[in-house]
Design a protein around this motif. Structure first.
Motif, PDB file in Angstrom:
ATOM      1  N   SER A 194       0.849  -1.193   0.000  1.00  0.00           N
ATOM      2  CA  SER A 194       0.000   0.000   0.000  1.00  0.00           C
ATOM      3  C   SER A 194       0.882   1.240   0.000  1.00  0.00           C
ATOM      4  O   SER A 194       1.835   1.322   0.777  1.00  0.00           O
ATOM      5  CB  SER A 194      -0.913   0.005   1.236  1.00  0.00           C
ATOM      6  N   VAL A 195       0.558   2.197  -0.866  1.00  0.00           N
ATOM      7  CA  VAL A 195       1.394   3.385  -1.011  1.00  0.00           C
ATOM      8  C   VAL A 195       0.676   4.605  -0.452  1.00  0.00           C
ATOM      9  O   VAL A 195      -0.490   4.874  -0.779  1.00  0.00           O
ATOM     10  CB  VAL A 195       1.777   3.636  -2.481  1.00  0.00           C
ATOM     11  N   SER A 196       1.406   5.348   0.388  1.00  0.00           N
ATOM     12  CA  SER A 196       0.885   6.562   1.006  1.00  0.00           C
ATOM     13  C   SER A 196       1.730   7.738   0.558  1.00  0.00           C
ATOM     14  O   SER A 196       2.948   7.624   0.401  1.00  0.00           O
ATOM     15  CB  SER A 196       0.909   6.437   2.526  1.00  0.00           C
ATOM     16  N   MET A 197       1.102   8.878   0.340  1.00  0.00           N
ATOM     17  CA  MET A 197       1.807  10.081  -0.084  1.00  0.00           C
ATOM     18  C   MET A 197       2.059  10.971   1.128  1.00  0.00           C
ATOM     19  O   MET A 197       1.138  11.267   1.888  1.00  0.00           O
ATOM     20  CB  MET A 197       0.978  10.821  -1.139  1.00  0.00           C
ATOM     21  N   GLY A 210      -0.580  10.760  -8.398  1.00  0.00           N
ATOM     22  CA  GLY A 210      -0.148   9.725  -7.474  1.00  0.00           C
ATOM     23  C   GLY A 210      -1.243   8.706  -7.218  1.00  0.00           C
ATOM     24  O   GLY A 210      -0.990   7.492  -7.177  1.00  0.00           O
ATOM     25  N   MET A 211      -2.474   9.187  -7.059  1.00  0.00           N
ATOM     26  CA  MET A 211      -3.601   8.275  -6.854  1.00  0.00           C
ATOM     27  C   MET A 211      -3.870   7.441  -8.100  1.00  0.00           C
ATOM     28  O   MET A 211      -4.164   6.247  -8.011  1.00  0.00           O
ATOM     29  CB  MET A 211      -4.849   9.062  -6.442  1.00  0.00           C
ATOM     30  N   LYS A 212      -3.764   8.045  -9.257  1.00  0.00           N
ATOM     31  CA  LYS A 212      -3.962   7.293 -10.503  1.00  0.00           C
ATOM     32  C   LYS A 212      -2.937   6.173 -10.635  1.00  0.00           C
ATOM     33  O   LYS A 212      -3.220   5.111 -11.179  1.00  0.00           O
ATOM     34  CB  LYS A 212      -3.881   8.231 -11.698  1.00  0.00           C
ATOM     35  N   ALA A 213      -1.726   6.432 -10.151  1.00  0.00           N
ATOM     36  CA  ALA A 213      -0.668   5.431 -10.230  1.00  0.00           C
ATOM     37  C   ALA A 213      -0.875   4.295  -9.227  1.00  0.00           C
ATOM     38  O   ALA A 213      -0.303   3.213  -9.384  1.00  0.00           O
ATOM     39  CB  ALA A 213       0.691   6.080  -9.999  1.00  0.00           C
ATOM     40  N   GLY A 214      -1.691   4.548  -8.178  1.00  0.00           N
ATOM     41  CA  GLY A 214      -1.994   3.484  -7.225  1.00  0.00           C
ATOM     42  C   GLY A 214      -1.903   3.850  -5.767  1.00  0.00           C
ATOM     43  O   GLY A 214      -2.243   3.037  -4.897  1.00  0.00           O
ATOM     44  N   ALA A 215      -1.448   5.070  -5.453  1.00  0.00           N
ATOM     45  CA  ALA A 215      -1.430   5.484  -4.048  1.00  0.00           C
ATOM     46  C   ALA A 215      -2.856   5.687  -3.549  1.00  0.00           C
ATOM     47  O   ALA A 215      -3.685   6.245  -4.266  1.00  0.00           O
ATOM     48  CB  ALA A 215      -0.633   6.769  -3.886  1.00  0.00           C
ATOM     49  N   ASN A 216      -3.151   5.245  -2.336  1.00  0.00           N
ATOM     50  CA  ASN A 216      -4.517   5.406  -1.809  1.00  0.00           C
ATOM     51  C   ASN A 216      -4.536   5.940  -0.383  1.00  0.00           C
ATOM     52  O   ASN A 216      -5.557   5.879   0.294  1.00  0.00           O
ATOM     53  CB  ASN A 216      -5.279   4.075  -1.868  1.00  0.00           C
ATOM     54  N   LEU A 217      -3.391   6.482   0.071  1.00  0.00           N
ATOM     55  CA  LEU A 217      -3.280   6.988   1.435  1.00  0.00           C
ATOM     56  C   LEU A 217      -2.512   8.308   1.453  1.00  0.00           C
ATOM     57  O   LEU A 217      -1.738   8.588   0.529  1.00  0.00           O
ATOM     58  CB  LEU A 217      -2.507   5.987   2.301  1.00  0.00           C
ATOM     59  N   ILE A 218      -2.733   9.092   2.505  1.00  0.00           N
ATOM     60  CA  ILE A 218      -1.917  10.268   2.783  1.00  0.00           C
ATOM     61  C   ILE A 218      -1.383  10.109   4.210  1.00  0.00           C
ATOM     62  O   ILE A 218      -2.137   9.816   5.138  1.00  0.00           O
ATOM     63  CB  ILE A 218      -2.707  11.578   2.664  1.00  0.00           C
ATOM     64  N   THR A 219      -0.079  10.311   4.368  1.00  0.00           N
ATOM     65  CA  THR A 219       0.588  10.131   5.661  1.00  0.00           C
ATOM     66  C   THR A 219       0.541  11.412   6.486  1.00  0.00           C
ATOM     67  O   THR A 219       0.869  12.476   5.991  1.00  0.00           O
ATOM     68  CB  THR A 219       2.046   9.700   5.446  1.00  0.00           C
ATOM     69  N   HIS A 220       0.173  11.284   7.755  1.00  0.00           N
ATOM     70  CA  HIS A 220      -0.018  12.384   8.721  1.00  0.00           C
ATOM     71  C   HIS A 220      -0.374  13.694   7.989  1.00  0.00           C
ATOM     72  O   HIS A 220       0.420  14.626   7.916  1.00  0.00           O
ATOM     73  CB  HIS A 220       1.143  12.543   9.698  1.00  0.00           C
ATOM     74  N   THR A 243     -13.966  10.309  -4.593  1.00  0.00           N
ATOM     75  CA  THR A 243     -13.338   9.065  -4.127  1.00  0.00           C
ATOM     76  C   THR A 243     -12.023   9.441  -3.443  1.00  0.00           C
ATOM     77  O   THR A 243     -10.945   9.347  -4.040  1.00  0.00           O
ATOM     78  CB  THR A 243     -13.085   8.093  -5.290  1.00  0.00           C
ATOM     79  N   PRO A 244     -12.094   9.871  -2.194  1.00  0.00           N
ATOM     80  CA  PRO A 244     -10.899  10.385  -1.512  1.00  0.00           C
ATOM     81  C   PRO A 244      -9.931   9.265  -1.144  1.00  0.00           C
ATOM     82  O   PRO A 244     -10.320   8.095  -1.030  1.00  0.00           O
ATOM     83  CB  PRO A 244     -11.478  11.036  -0.260  1.00  0.00           C
ATOM     84  N   PRO A 245      -8.677   9.619  -0.935  1.00  0.00           N
ATOM     85  CA  PRO A 245      -7.749   8.642  -0.362  1.00  0.00           C
ATOM     86  C   PRO A 245      -8.052   8.475   1.121  1.00  0.00           C
ATOM     87  O   PRO A 245      -8.734   9.303   1.732  1.00  0.00           O
ATOM     88  CB  PRO A 245      -6.386   9.306  -0.558  1.00  0.00           C
ATOM     89  N   TYR A 246      -7.561   7.386   1.699  1.00  0.00           N
ATOM     90  CA  TYR A 246      -7.545   7.297   3.143  1.00  0.00           C
ATOM     91  C   TYR A 246      -6.462   8.263   3.639  1.00  0.00           C
ATOM     92  O   TYR A 246      -5.480   8.502   2.949  1.00  0.00           O
ATOM     93  CB  TYR A 246      -7.239   5.869   3.590  1.00  0.00           C
ATOM     94  N   PHE A 247      -6.665   8.842   4.802  1.00  0.00           N
ATOM     95  CA  PHE A 247      -5.729   9.849   5.281  1.00  0.00           C
ATOM     96  C   PHE A 247      -5.537   9.694   6.780  1.00  0.00           C
ATOM     97  O   PHE A 247      -6.488   9.468   7.526  1.00  0.00           O
ATOM     98  CB  PHE A 247      -6.216  11.265   4.952  1.00  0.00           C
ATOM     99  N   SER A 248      -4.283   9.779   7.204  1.00  0.00           N
ATOM    100  CA  SER A 248      -4.013   9.645   8.635  1.00  0.00           C
ATOM    101  C   SER A 248      -3.822  11.005   9.275  1.00  0.00           C
ATOM    102  O   SER A 248      -3.381  11.969   8.633  1.00  0.00           O
ATOM    103  CB  SER A 248      -2.784   8.757   8.867  1.00  0.00           C
TER     104      SER A 248
END
Length: 390
Positions: A194-197, A210-220, A243-248
């Motif tokens: 899983s890839v996070s930005m 980045g999301m199109k490439a496969g990232a589905n998260l944002i880090t802190h 369709t938002p990414p998951y985000f921490s």
């Protein structure tokens, strides 16, 4: 024998449902009927139960840091010590996080962070590598001398192929860097990581790519990235997407103002994830402590806040995940059953875990008993109590 927990209220997708929870002798949740012969019953006295908390980003605690390369015996003992400590905060599974270190250190520590279980301890779910493909301008407390431009280094060269296959489950990188999109595609499609930005100077359009490439998260989210601006929203602008990414979020009132935490949470409660970003000083007294492979500078601990000595640069926090849940409850004015989604269901959906994180048949019988205020009373794994508040 199987165990049926009765007189309890289960946290299910943000709501409370009163029904029994039945866990088989092998530790899996099973239907409440028909019951296996000899099933024992435990009365939880109308307690609230939630899935065991999942920690997506934790750097260490009790003096041990996952970037502390040492002998295999000492390192393994540190991981075990931390895994036994976490259940008192409601955590039953975690992703040990290794921030930006040298390739040598990555290759030295990652073999010890492959998924594994140990009785009486939180499950190691695999490593979260936070770097080294990060933007130097958004390095925070990371050591820029160990950072790489993605196009100049292969994933295998930095981490080791076997670690990509066996240990690494989450990777944080900056999507705007040259070669980053190719790394994202390879991580997701070839290694199922899983890839996070994060730690990124990406603008909104680069976040979309980045999301199109496969990232589905944002880090802190909000920390170590361009701020939300009304003409250029950057990575935080992705939170309002259809369709938002998951985000921490680090809900410690140090990394983020409480109103910003609520602002982000309300944008998509089903995609919000709480993390601690806890470092090795968690659980230790306040004071000045030495640095390590990630931060070769002295550290100042004051309460939950840890900074590079003599600066305001945040290194991390010492908060527990259960306290983050209680903070979100207080700041957003929500109930415990709503808040725990951000440390259970949302996390496992973000990283594709299907064996835990929700109280449904077929998943592991890991759960925590909670008060209405979100205080952890006891922690159970595979239907067995491993910690109880005195």
């Amino acid at each position: 024998m199987a165990t049926q927990f009765v007189n309890c209220r289960q946290c299910i997708s943000g709501t409370l449902i009163s029904r029994p929870l039945t866990i088989s002798s092998s530790g899996l949740i099973i239907p409440n009927t028909p019951l296996p012969p000899g099933t024992q019953t435990i009365d939880l006295q109308n307690a609230i139960i939630a899935p065991g908390f999942i920690e997506l980003q934790i750097n260490g605690a009790l003096g041990f840091h996952f970037a502390h390369a040492n002998t295999p015996e000492i390192y393994t003992a540190g991981v075990q010590k931390l895994a036994r400590f976490l259940p008192q905060t409601g955590v039953t599974g975690f992703f040990p996080t290794v921030p930006t270190v040298s390739s040598r250190v990555f290759k030295q520590v990652l073999p010890h962070l492959a998924p594994r279980e140990e009785e009486g301890a939180a499950t190691v779910l695999g490593a979260h590598v936070e770097g080294p493909f990060l933007a130097p301008s958004k390095k925070g407390a990371h050591d820029a001398s160990n950072m790489f431009i993605p196009s100049s280094a292969t994933l295998e060269g930095v981490y080791g192929e076997q670690n990509l296959k066996n240990s690494i489950k989450v990777c944080t990188l900056a999507p705007e860097l040259p070669g980053a999109l190719e790394h994202i595609k390879k991580l997701k499609n070839e290694y199922r990581v899983s890839v996070s930005m994060g730690h990124s100077a990406a603008n909104y359009a680069q976040g979309v790519e980045g999301m199109k490439a496969g990232a589905n998260l944002i880090t802190h989210t909000f920390n170590a990235m361009n701020p939300l601006h009304h003409r250029e929203p950057g990575l935080p602008g992705l939170l309002s997407s259809p369709t938002p990414p998951y985000f921490s979020l680090i809900a410690d009132s140090i990394h983020l103002h409480p109103n910003i935490v609520v602002f982000a949470y309300r944008s998509s409660p089903s995609h919000c994830i709480l993390v601690t970003d806890s470092i090795e000083l968690s659980g230790l007294p306040d004071g000045i402590y030495p640095g390590h492979a990630q931060i070769p500078l002295q550290q100042q601990k004051t309460g939950n806040k840890v900074t590079i000595l003599g600066t305001d640069t945040l290194i991390g926090t010492c908060i527990g995940l259960d306290e983050c849940v209680r903070n979100l409850m207080a700041w957003a004015g929500i109930r415990v059953e709503e808040a725990v989604r951000c440390v259970t269901e949302n996390v496992v959906k973000a990283v594709g875990i299907r064996d835990r994180g929700m109280l449904e048949a077929g998943r592991r019988g890991d759960f925590v008993v909670l008060s209405e205020e979100g205080v952890v009373g006891s922690t159970w794994m595979a239907g067995r109590k491993i910690w109880e508040r005195a």
